[in-house]
Design a protein around this motif. Structure first.
Motif, PDB file in Angstrom:
ATOM      1  N   LEU A 105      -1.045 -10.024  10.212  1.00  0.00           N
ATOM      2  CA  LEU A 105      -1.051  -8.995  11.248  1.00  0.00           C
ATOM      3  C   LEU A 105      -0.682  -7.626  10.701  1.00  0.00           C
ATOM      4  O   LEU A 105      -1.307  -6.618  11.058  1.00  0.00           O
ATOM      5  N   ASP A 106       0.333  -7.554   9.850  1.00  0.00           N
ATOM      6  CA  ASP A 106       0.740  -6.254   9.324  1.00  0.00           C
ATOM      7  C   ASP A 106      -0.379  -5.621   8.497  1.00  0.00           C
ATOM      8  O   ASP A 106      -0.673  -4.422   8.637  1.00  0.00           O
ATOM      9  N   ASP A 107      -1.045  -6.426   7.664  1.00  0.00           N
ATOM     10  CA  ASP A 107      -2.162  -5.901   6.878  1.00  0.00           C
ATOM     11  C   ASP A 107      -3.296  -5.425   7.779  1.00  0.00           C
ATOM     12  O   ASP A 107      -3.909  -4.380   7.545  1.00  0.00           O
ATOM     13  N   TYR A 108      -3.575  -6.196   8.832  1.00  0.00           N
ATOM     14  CA  TYR A 108      -4.657  -5.837   9.755  1.00  0.00           C
ATOM     15  C   TYR A 108      -4.362  -4.523  10.470  1.00  0.00           C
ATOM     16  O   TYR A 108      -5.226  -3.642  10.550  1.00  0.00           O
ATOM     17  N   ARG A 109      -3.120  -4.381  10.967  1.00  0.00           N
ATOM     18  CA  ARG A 109      -2.787  -3.180  11.718  1.00  0.00           C
ATOM     19  C   ARG A 109      -2.780  -1.946  10.805  1.00  0.00           C
ATOM     20  O   ARG A 109      -3.173  -0.853  11.210  1.00  0.00           O
ATOM     21  N   ILE A 110      -2.349  -2.114   9.575  1.00  0.00           N
ATOM     22  CA  ILE A 110      -2.361  -0.994   8.624  1.00  0.00           C
ATOM     23  C   ILE A 110      -3.807  -0.642   8.258  1.00  0.00           C
ATOM     24  O   ILE A 110      -4.192   0.538   8.246  1.00  0.00           O
TER      25      ILE A 110
END
Length: 224
Positions: A205-210
């Motif tokens: 999720l963090d990679d996707y949102r960034i």
């Protein structure tokens, strides 16, 4: 607003009673299956038998989730490499496809960390990456299965998955829970949405949102 909060609290209390009753009633089946599965994990994958990891639960409180291990131990990385794909086995993939690795989470249910039905508990470090509307998913106990799992499982993108979770937390009824249980049986038997061998999870999720420039800010949250 106050009535809505009270309704959710009442819903959580009823779910808790039903969850404990279901775990106890199904114990004559789940305990032998769990014992056999644990023995097979020990034979094929070695020790430890359980995989434990911190996840976020009700009211954003952390807890330790338990699963049967499906990959070779991390201590063997010098042999199998750093890539998680190198630590997979055919036996572990079968456990995941049949959802047998989830059996120890029934102990999480008894402890009150989880429910049978609810949003899947996610990693601690994802907390800053939820949009304000998505945080509703933490107003109910996380579940072994949930709305996202019966509506696409790992085939869903993060936005769809979290929207299903938040909508469930805001509006779900006990009838909805029964519907999800029945659909979960079909999903498991049909292996719908199970990731193929060599692919362990969707993009974090963090990679996707960034990557998509969707990292929430405190200023954005204050406007909602």
């Amino acid at each position: 607003m106050a009535d809505g909060v009270a309704d959710r609290k009442s819903f959580n209390r009823k779910k808790r009673l039903i969850d404990v009753a279901l775990v106890v009633v199904t114990a004559p089946v789940t305990i032998p299956v769990g014992v056999v599965t644990a023995g097979l994990v020990r034979v094929f994958l070695g020790s430890p038998v359980l995989f434990k990891q911190k996840r976020i639960g009700l009211n954003e409180q952390p807890f330790e989730i338990m699963k049967f291990r499906t990959m070779l131990p991390e201590t063997e990385r010098s042999i199998y490499g750093e890539d998680e794909v190198e630590r997979q086995t055919q036996f572990g993939n079968v456990l995941r496809k049949l959802s047998l690795d989830e059996i120890p989470q029934l102990l999480n249910v008894l402890r009150g960390d989880m429910a049978i039905i609810g949003p899947r508990p996610l990693l601690e470090h994802y907390l800053p990456y939820y949009k304000e509307s998505e945080k509703a998913r933490h107003s109910v106990r996380p579940g072994i299965t949930g709305a996202a799992q019966v509506n696409g499982r790992n085939n869903l993108g993060w936005d769809e998955k979290l929207n299903y979770d938040a909508e469930y937390a805001r509006t779900a009824t006990l009838r909805d829970d029964a519907h999800i249980v029945l659909h979960t049986i079909g999903v498991v038997l049909g292996r719908d949405g199970v990731l193929p061998e060599g692919q362990l999870e969707t993009e974090p999720l963090d990679d996707y949102r960034i990557r998509t420039d969707q990292v929430p800010s405190s200023e954005d949250d204050s406007k909602l």
